[in-house]
Design an enzyme around this catalytic site. Structure first.
Site, PDB file in Angstrom:
ATOM      1  N   ASN A  37      48.053  31.691  36.932  1.00 10.72           N
ATOM      2  CA  ASN A  37      49.266  31.880  36.135  1.00 10.72           C
ATOM      3  C   ASN A  37      49.809  33.303  36.178  1.00 10.72           C
ATOM      4  OD1 ASN A  37      46.763  32.197  34.346  1.00 10.72           O
ATOM      5  ND2 ASN A  37      48.323  33.203  33.094  1.00 10.72           N
ATOM      6  N   LYS A  38      49.029  34.251  36.729  1.00  8.72           N
ATOM      7  CA  LYS A  38      49.516  35.633  36.752  1.00  8.72           C
ATOM      8  C   LYS A  38      48.805  36.415  37.854  1.00  8.72           C
ATOM      9  CE  LYS A  38      46.121  37.333  33.374  1.00  8.72           C
ATOM     10  NZ  LYS A  38      45.937  38.058  32.091  1.00  8.72           N
ATOM     11  N   ASN A 112      39.716  32.346  41.996  1.00 10.93           N
ATOM     12  CA  ASN A 112      40.337  33.625  41.649  1.00 10.93           C
ATOM     13  C   ASN A 112      40.126  33.997  40.177  1.00 10.93           C
ATOM     14  OD1 ASN A 112      42.558  35.839  41.767  1.00 10.93           O
ATOM     15  ND2 ASN A 112      43.277  34.423  40.179  1.00 10.93           N
ATOM     16  N   SER A 163      34.786  41.470  44.582  1.00 11.03           N
ATOM     17  CA  SER A 163      35.093  42.896  44.467  1.00 11.03           C
ATOM     18  C   SER A 163      34.086  43.709  45.261  1.00 11.03           C
ATOM     19  CB  SER A 163      35.043  43.327  42.999  1.00 11.03           C
ATOM     20  OG  SER A 163      35.148  44.734  42.884  1.00 11.03           O
ATOM     21  N   TYR A 224      30.966  43.521  34.732  1.00 12.05           N
ATOM     22  CA  TYR A 224      31.797  43.103  35.853  1.00 12.05           C
ATOM     23  C   TYR A 224      31.066  43.295  37.178  1.00 12.05           C
ATOM     24  CZ  TYR A 224      35.809  43.083  39.058  1.00 12.05           C
ATOM     25  OH  TYR A 224      36.672  42.821  40.090  1.00 12.05           O
ATOM     26  N   LYS A 228      29.922  40.401  39.974  1.00 10.96           N
ATOM     27  CA  LYS A 228      30.402  40.368  41.352  1.00 10.96           C
ATOM     28  C   LYS A 228      29.257  40.465  42.359  1.00 10.96           C
ATOM     29  CE  LYS A 228      34.694  39.791  40.289  1.00 10.96           C
ATOM     30  NZ  LYS A 228      35.335  38.467  40.538  1.00 10.96           N
TER      31      LYS A 228
END
Length: 323
Positions: A37-38, A112, A163, A224, A228
């Protein structure tokens, strides 16, 4: 969100023009993009749909997903929407059931959806929230949708938006780093053991898992980073386990880094979303003869999983979110 068409970069325009002769997809090709959506997810949806791929935009928030869908449809793109929370097994199951009933299967999955940090005050719960989206969400959705991948001479495609923060150079324990780099013996149990060690660190105020330049960066991006590392390892496990499928049933599984991209996650720093989405779209649309599996890409280049110099040149301090 508006319906204005984004201008493609010259690099993308040249790529797509050259690719027309090698086009393996059609409007019957079905792609699923999470977190569409973004930001980068929206741009991946836009680029795939603009190339004639029937694209399923998923988003956790129904209203935001519908708004994104409306903007794309205004541009005449063939996109459909379905709500999806990758942290909810029921939501994943509902998506899989709906896809099978409406389309009969899929050809492309782009994982994603992701978050950079958690606002939860409890350090362990905050870590779990990030891991639930960035690792377990990818893992659970991929396993749920794999049975829906359709046989194809071109092969199916899974791309995990990851990432360079997840490079193995950030893992401080030599034993864990070696286990994560041992492709033949790497498995979900190894990944889980490192996650549990990190959660133990969080509970006890220790740091035995990651090599971070400062405590401030550990607190801001440790969750984070571990998520990843786990996502990259999961990519290798799935790619290896599917590598021996016979011709016509191949599934190519890779991960990529979009680089520092001008989105909320990067505090609106970095290059354009068009550039951030480029490598993911490139991997999805590669001709079968050029496909590889189990690799990590940055700027369309296989960079491996161990050390990526560019990661250490990023001013991560400037991207720490304000409390």
């Amino acid at each position: 969100m508006t319906g204005t068409t984004t201008v493609e970069s010259p690099m993308l325009a040249t790529y797509f023009n050259n690719l027309n002769a090698l086009r393996w997809w059609s409007k019957d090709t079905i792609a699923v993009v999470t977190g569409g959506n973004k930001g980068i997810g929206f741009e991946i949806v836009r680029q795939l749909a603009s190339q004639g791929v029937t694209t399923i935009l998923t988003a956790r928030d129904e209203n935001r997903g519908q708004q994104a869908l409306g903007a794309l449809k205004e541009d005449g793109l063939d996109v459909v929407f379905h709500q999806l929370d990758v942290t909810d097994s029921k939501s994943i199951g509902e998506l899989a059931t709906w896809i099978e009933a409406r389309f009969g299967g899929i050809d492309i999955l782009v994982n994603n959806a992701g978050i950079g940090w958690s606002s939860l005050p409890n350090k362990v719960l905050a870590a779990k929230e990030v891991l639930d989206t960035n690792y377990y969400g990818v893992k659970n959705l991929t396993h749920a949708l794999l049975p829906l991948f359709r046989p194809s001479p071109a092969g199916s495609r899974v791309v995990n938006v990851s990432s360079m923060a997840g490079q193995l150079a950030v893992v401080g324990n030599n034993k864990w780093r070696q286990q994560l780099n041992d492709e033949d013996n790497l498995n979900e149990e190894v990944i889980e053991s490192i996650i549990q060690a990190y959660l133990k660190d969080r509970a006890e105020g220790m740091n035995n898992v990651l090599l971070m330049p400062s405590q401030e960066l550990l607190e801001a991006y440790g969750n984070y980073t571990v998520s990843k590392v786990a996502c990259n390892a999961h990519t290798r496990v799935v790619a290896r386990d599917l590598a021996n499928r016979k011709e016509g049933e191949k599934v190519f599984v890779n991960c990529m880094c979009p680089g520092v991209t001008n989105t909320a996650m990067s505090q609106n720093q970095g290059h354009s979303v068009e550039e951030g989405a480029d490598t993911a779209v490139w991997l999805v649309l590669l001709p079968a003869a050029e496909c590889v599996t189990g690799k990590f890409f940055l700027k369309r280049t296989d960079r491996g999983f161990v050390y990526i110099e560019e990661a250490f040149a990023i001013d991560a301090q400037s991207m720490i979110p304000e409390k």
